[in-house]
Design an enzyme around this catalytic site. Structure first.
Site, mmCIF file in Angstrom:
data_model
loop_
_atom_site.group_PDB
_atom_site.id
_atom_site.type_symbol
_atom_site.label_atom_id
_atom_site.label_comp_id
_atom_site.label_asym_id
_atom_site.label_seq_id
_atom_site.Cartn_x
_atom_site.Cartn_y
_atom_site.Cartn_z
ATOM 1 N N ASP A 1 -3.073 -1.728 -4.764
ATOM 2 C CA ASP A 1 -3.526 -0.647 -3.887
ATOM 3 C C ASP A 1 -4.665 0.113 -4.576
ATOM 4 O OD1 ASP A 1 -3.840 1.465 -2.134
ATOM 5 O OD2 ASP A 1 -1.779 2.171 -2.268
ATOM 6 N N THR B 1 0.841 -1.195 0.000
ATOM 7 C CA THR B 1 0.000 0.000 0.000
ATOM 8 C C THR B 1 0.874 1.242 0.000
ATOM 9 O OG1 THR B 1 -0.161 -0.072 2.410
ATOM 10 C CG2 THR B 1 -1.924 -1.137 1.176
ATOM 11 N N CYS B 2 0.249 2.356 -0.346
ATOM 12 C CA CYS B 2 0.932 3.641 -0.427
ATOM 13 C C CYS B 2 1.664 3.918 0.886
ATOM 14 C CB CYS B 2 -0.101 4.731 -0.706
ATOM 15 S SG CYS B 2 0.643 6.313 -1.086
ATOM 16 N N PRO B 3 2.892 4.387 0.822
ATOM 17 C CA PRO B 3 3.638 4.888 -0.336
ATOM 18 C C PRO B 3 4.578 3.872 -0.986
ATOM 19 C CG PRO B 3 4.830 5.503 1.615
ATOM 20 C CD PRO B 3 3.588 4.719 2.075
ATOM 21 N N LEU B 4 4.544 2.616 -0.559
ATOM 22 C CA LEU B 4 5.527 1.645 -1.062
ATOM 23 C C LEU B 4 5.520 1.448 -2.577
ATOM 24 C CD1 LEU B 4 5.520 -0.990 1.819
ATOM 25 C CD2 LEU B 4 7.261 0.714 1.286
#
Length: 81
Positions: free
Chosen positions: A44, A17-20
């Site tokens: 995501d 999920t964000c920010p990955l």
């Protein structure tokens, strides 16, 4: 299903999920040359808008964003500026 652009590398950020997904994309873009295309797989839910904002901020170009055959997975093609 669209005709996919030619790409030189693929990263799979499924399950992240964000920010990955954005961080992994930024790192991968550093390994390719200007004009080359990176393929990114994401799950995501906010990835579509996140990648659009990322491209606008970084000057890279989104060539295509679309769902894949795998439920919940979206493929993005980003051309390095």
């Amino acid at each position: 299903m669209s005709q996919y652009p030619d790409f030189v590398a693929t990263i799979d950020t499924s399950g992240l999920t964000c920010p990955l997904p954005l961080l992994r994309t930024k790192k991968a873009l550093q390994t390719i040359e200007s004009g080359q295309v990176l393929k990114i797989l994401t799950t995501d839910k906010s990835a579509l808008s996140d990648f659009q904002a990322f491209a606008k901020q970084t000057g890279n170009t989104i060539l295509l964003q679309e769902p894949t055959e795998v439920e919940g997975t979206v493929v993005h093609f980003i051309q390095k500026r």
